[in-house]
Write an enzyme that holds these catalytic residues in place. Structure first.
Site: not given
Length: 299
Positions: A24, A81, A153, A219, A241
């Protein structure tokens, strides 16, 4: 007349990023860091899942101009997305030339009943799944790649592990029924439990895996997390993230790429795990209110 991409072509693109890491990124600088680190592709979005989770509100498709800036800055594939069921967002992303559309539960769903008819698009799609039924329903709709949903996240890999295990267990059941000649049970499983055509079940039984590439997501924050998911049978990983919310994104990005490629070499994973700086601050899943869980979106 619009030209539609065939399943073969769409799945072929997905296979091109196999064994790789999709990262990302929210701007050109991050995209270039990802490319330099060896990312197979980048996911362009305005807010990483950790920020979406904290800031709340309605999360939508990112600004096309930002996506185009990232496309112009890197030579690797760029994904973006769209909201679940929001086929116009997907049309826009296809029109600006994204390499793959992620129909993502990280964004606020636009349709609580239907997913996008992915067969109506030339661009390939990736979708999340928590179990074999969700995976096969998305493939039946035209998805060229599946990923675990995990719980985006959080920096906590536990949900991704749970989802991959559920997919693997579902596949094992299908293969077991087939090898025992239990055709009636397979038909009942397809019709009543998985709610997919029998042809897809037969394909899974023959291949002993999903008929499309299956990545881990949700995750993943460390090289060991990435290697764990690869050892469970994933074909690659998405990292949201976990890189740019960490203390040293450049080093961590390279380490996760190395660990994904060398997932069965503990010495390599140990070496690349040294001196990475602070990992992102994680969230325990049981601390998240039920209504804030993202993975339950889109079944």
């Amino acid at each position: 007349m619009k030209k539609l991409g065939t399943d073969l072509l769409k799945r072929g693109f997905a296979k091109m990023v196999k064994h790789g890491v999709v990262m990302d990124v929210t701007n050109v600088e991050q995209a270039q860091i990802a490319e330099d680190a060896g990312a197979a592709a980048v996911m362009a979005l305005e807010r990483v899942p950790a920020d979406i989770r904290v800031q709340g509100g309605v999360a939508r498709m990112s600004d096309p101009e930002m996506i185009l800036e990232i496309k112009d800055a890197v030579s690797i594939p760029v994904m973006a997305k769209a909201r679940i069921g929001h086929y116009v967002e997907a049309q826009v992303l296809e029109s600006i030339g994204v390499d793959m559309v992620d129909e993502s539960e990280v964004l606020t769903p636009a349709d609580e009943v239907n997913h996008i008819d992915k067969r109506a698009f030339t661009a390939p799609f990736v979708c999340g799944a928590r179990n074999l039924g969700e995976a096969l329903r998305r493939i039946d709709e035209g998805a060229a790649m599946i990923r675990t949903k995990g719980e985006a996240g959080t920096g906590n890999v536990v949900e991704a592990v749970k989802h991959m295990r559920a997919v693997n267990e579902g596949i094992a059941r299908v293969v077991g029924y087939k090898e025992m000649g239990l055709e009636a049970e397979l038909i009942q499983m397809a019709r009543n439990e998985l709610k997919v055509p029998m042809e897809l079940i037969s394909e899974v039984a023959e291949l002993k895996r999903l008929p499309v590439v299956n990545f881990a997501a949700g995750g993943i924050a460390t090289p060991a997390d990435a290697a764990l998911m690869m050892q469970m049978g994933c074909d690659g990983v998405f990292v949201g993230s976990g890189i740019f919310k960490s203390g040293n994104p450049e080093v961590r990005a390279k380490a996760i790429v190395e660990a994904t490629y060398n997932f069965d070499k503990a010495d390599v994973i140990g070496e690349v795990s040294k001196n990475l700086g602070e990992a992102m601050v994680g969230i325990n899943i049981d601390e998240i209110p039920e209504e804030k869980l993202l993975a339950k979106r889109g079944i």
